[in-house]
Design a protein around this motif. Structure first.
Motif, short mmCIF file in Angstrom:
data_model
loop_
_atom_site.label_atom_id
_atom_site.label_comp_id
_atom_site.label_asym_id
_atom_site.label_seq_id
_atom_site.Cartn_x
_atom_site.Cartn_y
_atom_site.Cartn_z
N LEU A 50 0.36 -4.30 4.90
CA LEU A 50 0.63 -4.92 3.61
C LEU A 50 0.86 -3.86 2.52
CD1 LEU A 50 -2.01 -7.81 3.62
CD2 LEU A 50 0.46 -8.01 3.99
N ALA A 51 0.10 -2.77 2.58
CA ALA A 51 0.25 -1.70 1.59
C ALA A 51 1.62 -1.03 1.71
CB ALA A 51 -0.86 -0.67 1.75
N LEU A 52 2.09 -0.84 2.94
CA LEU A 52 3.40 -0.22 3.14
C LEU A 52 4.52 -1.14 2.65
CD1 LEU A 52 2.81 1.39 6.65
CD2 LEU A 52 3.06 2.59 4.47
N VAL A 53 4.36 -2.44 2.87
CA VAL A 53 5.36 -3.39 2.35
C VAL A 53 5.33 -3.38 0.83
CG1 VAL A 53 6.06 -5.80 2.27
CG2 VAL A 53 5.26 -4.82 4.42
N GLN A 54 4.11 -3.32 0.25
CA GLN A 54 4.00 -3.24 -1.21
C GLN A 54 4.68 -1.99 -1.75
OE1 GLN A 54 3.10 -5.17 -3.52
NE2 GLN A 54 1.96 -4.18 -5.16
N ALA A 55 4.54 -0.89 -1.04
CA ALA A 55 5.20 0.35 -1.47
C ALA A 55 6.72 0.17 -1.48
CB ALA A 55 4.80 1.50 -0.54
N GLN A 56 7.25 -0.54 -0.48
CA GLN A 56 8.69 -0.79 -0.44
C GLN A 56 9.13 -1.69 -1.59
OE1 GLN A 56 10.96 0.60 1.21
NE2 GLN A 56 12.74 -0.76 1.19
N VAL A 57 8.33 -2.72 -1.89
CA VAL A 57 8.63 -3.61 -3.01
C VAL A 57 8.64 -2.83 -4.32
CG1 VAL A 57 7.75 -5.54 -4.39
CG2 VAL A 57 7.76 -5.70 -1.90
N VAL A 58 7.64 -1.98 -4.51
CA VAL A 58 7.55 -1.16 -5.73
C VAL A 58 8.75 -0.23 -5.85
CG1 VAL A 58 6.26 0.77 -6.75
CG2 VAL A 58 5.04 -1.29 -5.98
N ALA A 59 9.08 0.44 -4.74
CA ALA A 59 10.19 1.39 -4.77
C ALA A 59 11.51 0.70 -5.08
CB ALA A 59 10.27 2.14 -3.45
N MET A 60 11.75 -0.46 -4.46
CA MET A 60 13.00 -1.17 -4.69
C MET A 60 13.04 -1.77 -6.09
SD MET A 60 13.88 -2.98 -1.01
CE MET A 60 15.59 -3.29 -1.48
N SER A 61 11.90 -2.16 -6.63
CA SER A 61 11.85 -2.71 -7.99
C SER A 61 12.25 -1.66 -9.01
CB SER A 61 10.44 -3.22 -8.30
OG SER A 61 10.07 -4.26 -7.43
N LEU A 62 11.94 -0.41 -8.72
CA LEU A 62 12.28 0.69 -9.63
C LEU A 62 13.62 1.32 -9.31
CD1 LEU A 62 8.79 2.44 -9.86
CD2 LEU A 62 9.87 1.01 -11.60
N GLY A 63 14.29 0.82 -8.27
CA GLY A 63 15.57 1.40 -7.88
C GLY A 63 15.44 2.73 -7.19
N LEU A 64 14.25 3.03 -6.65
CA LEU A 64 14.02 4.32 -6.00
C LEU A 64 14.31 4.28 -4.50
CD1 LEU A 64 10.65 5.29 -7.73
CD2 LEU A 64 12.97 6.01 -8.36
#
Length: 220
Positions: free
Chosen positions: A99-113
């Motif tokens: 779940l933490a790794l998926v959250q990291a992907q959500v965060v990164a994509m939300s910031l356009g990173l």
């Protein structure tokens, strides 16, 4: 000891997920939406308001943590769950890490990173299967976690033999998914490969439990 260490790591991961979500929420303009669902190509195809999308997974992980404390009280074989503490701690930690790794992907994509990550779902599921497979054989008979068929619940020896067998099956299934994640498998086939591998591993384990139960009863 391992259970307490695993719980601390879970709490740290949940805190990091929530803090990352809060930080991104403060960076985004009001009314922004963030990705919450991804297709077979790893592209976002589902969106939600930032307030929901950035905190959904931390809340889910927190609910999982609470469930760990409640289950031994609810399960008729709660003592066996407590005796399976080390194995369960590994399973809960593996799910929280996913779940933490998926959250990291959500965060990164939300910031356009970060862009689409088509291999990530298969790689994560493969890793989860390997983690779970390594400890399935250490689970004691219970009604909430494991291969809970009428035959394993009827006979503790069948439970033990089934879970030792299923552990090996899920490790192999996990390694297969990890290998496929690094292969040129078309992204649109990945969801089917994950579901097919999981269903095959579960079906083989269930059939094995019935065969062992029949053998215990002197059947053919």
């Amino acid at each position: 000891m391992l259970e307490r260490f695993g719980t601390r790591i879970q709490i740290a991961l949940i805190a990091a997920m929530a803090l990352a979500g809060a930080w991104v929420f403060l960076q985004l303009p009001e009314g922004s939406q963030v990705p919450v669902h991804f297709n077979a190509q790893g592209e976002a195809d589902g969106w939600a308001a930032a307030g929901l999308g950035l905190f959904m997974l931390p809340v889910l992980a927190l609910g999982l943590l609470a469930l760990q404390w409640v289950l031994p009280q609810l399960d008729p074989r709660g003592d066996n769950l407590r005796k399976s503490g080390k194995a369960l701690a590994t399973i809960w930690l593996a799910i929280t890490l996913l779940l933490a790794l998926v959250q990291a992907q959500v965060v990164a994509m939300s910031l356009g990173l970060s862009g689409p990550a088509p291999r990530l779902p298969m790689l994560l599921m493969g890793g989860l299967f390997v983690f779970m497979g390594n400890v399935l054989g250490k689970l004691r008979s219970n009604y909430t976690v494991g291969i809970r068929t009428p035959w394993t619940l009827d006979n503790e020896r069948v439970w033990d033999q089934t879970h030792r067998f299923a552990g090996k099956v899920f490790v192999v299934a996990g390694l297969l998914l990890v290998a496929l994640s690094m292969s040129p498998l078309p992204p649109q086939w990945q969801a089917g490969a994950i579901c097919g591998t999981a269903l095959a591993a579960a079906a083989v384990s269930v059939l094995k439990s019935y065969w062992l139960w029949r053998r215990q009863r002197g059947g053919t």
